[in-house]
Design an enzyme around this catalytic site. Structure first.
Site, mmCIF file in Angstrom:
data_model
loop_
_atom_site.group_PDB
_atom_site.id
_atom_site.type_symbol
_atom_site.label_atom_id
_atom_site.label_comp_id
_atom_site.label_asym_id
_atom_site.label_seq_id
_atom_site.Cartn_x
_atom_site.Cartn_y
_atom_site.Cartn_z
ATOM 1 N N ASP A 13 1.039 -0.921 0.388
ATOM 2 C CA ASP A 13 -0.381 0.070 0.114
ATOM 3 C C ASP A 13 0.461 1.281 0.092
ATOM 4 O O ASP A 13 0.748 2.285 0.968
ATOM 5 C CB ASP A 13 -1.209 -0.167 1.396
ATOM 6 C CG ASP A 13 -2.188 -1.067 0.827
ATOM 7 O OD1 ASP A 13 -2.208 -2.081 -0.244
ATOM 8 O OD2 ASP A 13 -1.926 -1.826 2.115
ATOM 9 N N LYS A 16 1.492 2.035 -4.915
ATOM 10 C CA LYS A 16 2.897 1.574 -6.086
ATOM 11 C C LYS A 16 1.674 1.669 -7.723
ATOM 12 O O LYS A 16 2.206 1.770 -8.929
ATOM 13 C CB LYS A 16 3.100 0.203 -6.424
ATOM 14 C CG LYS A 16 3.234 -0.561 -5.001
ATOM 15 C CD LYS A 16 3.346 -1.636 -5.006
ATOM 16 C CE LYS A 16 1.867 -2.509 -4.965
ATOM 17 N NZ LYS A 16 2.464 -2.055 -3.235
ATOM 18 N N LYS A 18 -0.747 4.140 -8.014
ATOM 19 C CA LYS A 18 -0.663 5.819 -8.499
ATOM 20 C C LYS A 18 1.196 5.834 -9.727
ATOM 21 O O LYS A 18 0.759 6.547 -10.177
ATOM 22 C CB LYS A 18 -0.316 6.259 -8.149
ATOM 23 C CG LYS A 18 -0.471 8.189 -7.890
ATOM 24 C CD LYS A 18 -0.126 8.901 -6.909
ATOM 25 C CE LYS A 18 0.677 10.229 -7.084
ATOM 26 N NZ LYS A 18 0.586 11.693 -6.259
ATOM 27 N N GLY A 40 -4.397 -4.190 -3.596
ATOM 28 C CA GLY A 40 -5.581 -3.161 -3.421
ATOM 29 C C GLY A 40 -4.464 -2.008 -3.717
ATOM 30 O O GLY A 40 -4.096 -1.092 -3.685
ATOM 31 N N HIS A 41 -4.910 -1.189 -5.800
ATOM 32 C CA HIS A 41 -4.340 -0.657 -5.898
ATOM 33 C C HIS A 41 -4.737 0.540 -6.418
ATOM 34 O O HIS A 41 -6.018 0.601 -7.414
ATOM 35 C CB HIS A 41 -3.432 -0.648 -7.630
ATOM 36 C CG HIS A 41 -2.026 -1.436 -7.209
ATOM 37 N ND1 HIS A 41 -1.277 -2.630 -7.607
ATOM 38 C CD2 HIS A 41 -1.721 -2.384 -5.838
ATOM 39 C CE1 HIS A 41 -0.915 -3.240 -7.274
ATOM 40 N NE2 HIS A 41 -0.888 -3.110 -6.267
ATOM 41 N N GLN A 223 1.670 -6.145 -2.931
ATOM 42 C CA GLN A 223 2.403 -6.272 -1.812
ATOM 43 C C GLN A 223 3.432 -5.081 -1.444
ATOM 44 O O GLN A 223 4.021 -4.345 -2.689
ATOM 45 C CB GLN A 223 2.189 -7.566 -1.485
ATOM 46 C CG GLN A 223 1.109 -8.953 -0.872
ATOM 47 C CD GLN A 223 0.723 -9.403 -2.742
ATOM 48 O OE1 GLN A 223 1.326 -9.643 -3.237
ATOM 49 N NE2 GLN A 223 -1.120 -8.222 -2.928
ATOM 50 N N VAL A 414 2.740 13.914 -3.182
ATOM 51 C CA VAL A 414 2.213 15.305 -2.284
ATOM 52 C C VAL A 414 1.011 15.631 -1.964
ATOM 53 O O VAL A 414 0.257 16.234 -1.330
ATOM 54 C CB VAL A 414 2.880 16.641 -2.443
ATOM 55 C CG1 VAL A 414 4.363 16.604 -2.001
ATOM 56 C CG2 VAL A 414 2.802 16.978 -3.831
HETATM 57 P P1 GDP Z 1 -0.637 0.738 -3.483
HETATM 58 O O1 GDP Z 1 -1.120 -1.055 -3.143
HETATM 59 O O2 GDP Z 1 0.668 0.483 -3.334
HETATM 60 O O3 GDP Z 1 -0.746 0.684 -4.786
HETATM 61 O O4 GDP Z 1 -1.785 1.491 -2.352
HETATM 62 P P2 GDP Z 1 -2.987 1.581 -2.423
HETATM 63 O O5 GDP Z 1 -3.325 2.389 -3.390
HETATM 64 O O6 GDP Z 1 -3.680 0.824 -1.856
HETATM 65 O O7 GDP Z 1 -2.412 2.529 -1.112
HETATM 66 C C1 GDP Z 1 -1.887 3.451 -1.630
HETATM 67 C C2 GDP Z 1 -3.468 5.439 -0.672
HETATM 68 O O8 GDP Z 1 -2.307 6.476 -0.626
HETATM 69 C C3 GDP Z 1 -3.878 5.472 -2.012
HETATM 70 O O9 GDP Z 1 -5.518 5.465 -1.904
HETATM 71 C C4 GDP Z 1 -3.846 6.691 -2.976
HETATM 72 O O10 GDP Z 1 -4.564 7.301 -3.581
HETATM 73 C C5 GDP Z 1 -3.475 7.337 -1.921
HETATM 74 N N1 GDP Z 1 -1.873 7.753 -2.330
HETATM 75 C C6 GDP Z 1 -0.986 7.786 -2.957
HETATM 76 N N2 GDP Z 1 0.449 8.635 -3.385
HETATM 77 C C7 GDP Z 1 -0.235 9.149 -1.955
HETATM 78 C C8 GDP Z 1 0.206 10.693 -1.922
HETATM 79 O O11 GDP Z 1 0.995 11.286 -1.972
HETATM 80 N N3 GDP Z 1 -0.304 11.549 -0.641
HETATM 81 C C9 GDP Z 1 -1.750 10.998 -0.143
HETATM 82 N N4 GDP Z 1 -2.469 11.938 0.726
HETATM 83 N N5 GDP Z 1 -2.287 9.936 -0.996
HETATM 84 C C10 GDP Z 1 -1.564 9.253 -1.743
HETATM 85 P P1 IMO Z 2 -1.217 -3.853 -2.519
HETATM 86 O O1 IMO Z 2 -0.511 -4.535 -3.150
HETATM 87 C C1 IMO Z 2 -0.880 -4.678 2.208
HETATM 88 C C2 IMO Z 2 -1.073 -9.277 3.515
HETATM 89 C C3 IMO Z 2 -2.614 -9.166 4.478
HETATM 90 C C4 IMO Z 2 -1.893 -10.183 5.353
HETATM 91 C C5 IMO Z 2 -0.869 -10.997 4.592
HETATM 92 C C6 IMO Z 2 -1.285 -12.278 4.474
HETATM 93 O O2 IMO Z 2 -2.687 -3.571 -1.878
HETATM 94 O O3 IMO Z 2 0.301 -3.250 -1.741
HETATM 95 P P2 IMO Z 2 -2.804 -12.597 1.680
HETATM 96 O O4 IMO Z 2 -4.145 -12.740 1.960
HETATM 97 O O5 IMO Z 2 -1.790 -12.789 0.937
HETATM 98 O O6 IMO Z 2 -2.068 -14.217 1.968
HETATM 99 O O7 IMO Z 2 -2.813 -12.071 3.148
HETATM 100 O O8 IMO Z 2 -0.383 -9.802 3.562
HETATM 101 N N1 IMO Z 2 -1.475 -8.154 1.574
HETATM 102 C C7 IMO Z 2 -1.184 -6.613 2.237
HETATM 103 N N2 IMO Z 2 -1.027 -5.445 2.581
HETATM 104 N N3 IMO Z 2 -0.999 -4.556 0.987
HETATM 105 C C8 IMO Z 2 -1.639 -5.987 0.133
HETATM 106 O O9 IMO Z 2 -1.248 -5.152 -1.465
HETATM 107 C C9 IMO Z 2 -0.775 -6.872 0.252
HETATM 108 N N4 IMO Z 2 -1.355 -7.948 -0.150
HETATM 109 C C10 IMO Z 2 -1.718 -8.915 1.012
HETATM 110 O O10 IMO Z 2 -2.786 -8.542 4.670
HETATM 111 O O11 IMO Z 2 -1.291 -9.825 6.016
HETATM 112 MG MG MG Z 3 -2.799 -1.538 -1.537
#
Ligand code: GDP
Ligand code: IMO
Ligand code: MG
Length: 435
Positions: A13, A16, A18, A40-41, A223, A414
């Site tokens: 999270d 990645k 973005k 979840g991206h 991840q 930012v």
């Molecule tokens: P990923 O799994 O690595 O793609 O990340 P996620 O989408 O799960 O979580 C990142 C969250 O941070 C999302 O809600 C993005 O919209 C948000 N986000 C990404 N870059 C920034 C940033 O620079 N600032 C803020 N405030 N939010 C961001």
């Molecule tokens: P993105 O790509 C954050 C975590 C779960 C749990 C562990 C194992 O959005 O960064 P699983 O279902 O993979 O067997 O769960 O890994 N986990 C993540 N945490 N971002 C993710 O993906 C994750 N995918 C799995 O919360 O702790």
């Molecule tokens: Mg995510």
């Protein structure tokens, strides 16, 4: 021009999605190489918010080659509904291709993931319950069912029978679950196969062609490094290798096809699910980061645990992935926190100090962060578009990270918006070289 791997440098999270979306504009192909719909991206474009679980984060560019590599585990129901939703929103999904060799998440994998967690009780990992672990387990046991098997009813039925046989005992509590009926399952998966057939392809060949034509290929990680099954905080990890080395295996290329590896890291740290987290803040400051950063899971909606930036773990990620650049996201979330502690060492219960990420799990579970305090800033930075726009303290925060890790910061987030990014020369070079 190059193969660029984008990996999570923390516990997932990091943003990645973005970053991949931004760089995908000039890329020839974007390929996911591991994980499944546990990912979840999020991509924010104006008022529109997109959340992708399986579809690569380049899909918003019409016709862009977006590949789901052999290393990914695919839930055919999830990819089908994700595609439907995108089409519904007017997005051209014609560039999507799914590797025929990717493994399928089957209904029994979901049930076994659920059952496994329930059985562990207090010791549970906190998986996303999407069937990821049981699916990779079947792949290793050579009982997996692959995307290509969806196209042949006889093979599909045989393979489902063979895969379910050794699971009879653990599936007994679900004996009456309609999703486990062999005929119904075969029928349903054949139908899904029909719908997905136009997307099934030899994705590695598409990647080779793009690389051989000097195109930019983005390898989109899911991840993060510390969730890696070999190098993360085992057993509190996912069941694949999110580190950069896995891009080769999961997309079908050689190490020499990779030119750069960028790690994505938040300006602080979050973790979803159980497991050690040395710089965790279980106080109001943790709540403040969660609120300011909107730290609730994209996939499961769970509150993310929050903590200070952990440079010990990040240095480990730099070495493990061979990072050549670092993307810092969510710097805006730290605005108004002054002073700003940064984890630069770990301290064990008997006062032992660790400069490097400990390999032994009992140590990782017990250490806490030791901090260097840096000055914070109070100005709104969400409008900053160059390093010079940032207050001195924010620039110093980034310089401290660069100095500690020995690699350059190439992009700085930012805000969640597409334009809320500070581009450095290095990042512009990658984008322009691809045009
Ligand atoms: P990923 O799994 O690595 O793609 O990340 P996620 O989408 O799960 O979580 C990142 C969250 O941070 C999302 O809600 C993005 O919209 C948000 N986000 C990404 N870059 C920034 C940033 O620079 N600032 C803020 N405030 N939010 C961001
Ligand atoms: P993105 O790509 C954050 C975590 C779960 C749990 C562990 C194992 O959005 O960064 P699983 O279902 O993979 O067997 O769960 O890994 N986990 C993540 N945490 N971002 C993710 O993906 C994750 N995918 C799995 O919360 O702790
Ligand atoms: Mg995510």
């Amino acid at each position: 021009m190059p193969g660029l791997v984008l990996v999570g440098a923390q516990w997932g999270d990091e943003g990645k999605g973005k970053v991949t979306d931004l760089l995908a504009e000039t890329a020839d192909a974007v390929v996911r190489f591991q994980g499944g719909n546990n990912a979840g991206h999020t991509i924010v474009r104006g008022d529109e918010v997109y959340k992708f679980h399986l579809v690569p984060s380049g899909i918003l560019y019409p016709g862009k080659q977006c590949l789901i590599g052999n290393g990914v585990v695919v839930d055919p129901k999830v990819i089908t509904s994700e595609l439907e939703e995108l089409r519904h929103r007017g997005i051209d999904t014609s560039g999507l291709r799914i590797s025929a060799n990717a493994h399928l998440i089957m209904p029994y994998h979901l049930l076994l993931d659920h059952a496994g967690e329930t059985k562990l009780g207090k010791l549970q990992i906190g998986t996303t319950r999407r069937g990821i672990g049981p699916c990779y387990a079947d792949k290793a046991a050579r009982l997996g069912i692959r995307v290509q098997d969806l196209l042949d009813e006889k093979i599909l039925k045989q393979k489902i029978t063979a895969a379910m046989e050794p699971k009879r005992l653990s599936l007994r509590p679900y004996a009456k679950d309609p999703s486990l009926d062999l005929h119904a399952m075969t029928e349903e998966y054949r139908t899904l196969g029909h719908r997905l057939e136009p997307f099934i392809a030899d994705t590695q060949r598409i990647v080779w062609d793009a690389l051989d034509n000097d195109g930019l290929v983005l390898f989109e990680g899911a991840q993060g490094t510390l969730l890696d099954i070999d190098h993360g905080t085992y057993p509190f990890v996912t069941s694949s290798n999110p580190i950069a080395g896995a891009a080769c295996v999961g997309a079908g290329v050689g190490p020499k096809d990779i030119d750069d590896v960028w790690g994505i890291a938040k300006a602080y740290v979050t973790r979803v699910g159980a497991g050690p987290f040395p710089t965790e803040l279980e106080d109001e400051m943790g709540d403040r980061l969660r609120e300011a950063g909107g730290e609730f899971g994209t996939t499961t909606g769970r509150a993310r645990r929050c903590g200070w930036l952990d440079l010990v773990a990040l240095r480990y990620a730099v070495r493990l992935n061979g990072l050549t650049g670092l993307v810092i996201t969510k710097l805006d979330v730290l605005t108004g926190i002054d002073p700003l502690p940064v984890g630069t060492e770990y301290t064990g219960p008997e006062g032992a100090r660790f400069r490097d990420f400990p390999y032994h799990q009992s140590i990782v579970h017990k250490v806490t962060g030791s901090y260097t305090e840096l000055a914070g800033w109070h100005e709104d930075i969400t409008g900053a578009r160059s390093m010079d726009d940032l207050p001195q303290a924010a620039q110093d925060y980034l310089a401290f990270i660069e100095e500690f890790l020995g690699i350059p910061v190439v992009l700085v987030g930012v805000g969640p918006g597409r334009d809320q990014m500070i581009w450095t020369e290095a990042a512009r070079r990658v984008q322009q070289a691809a045009v």
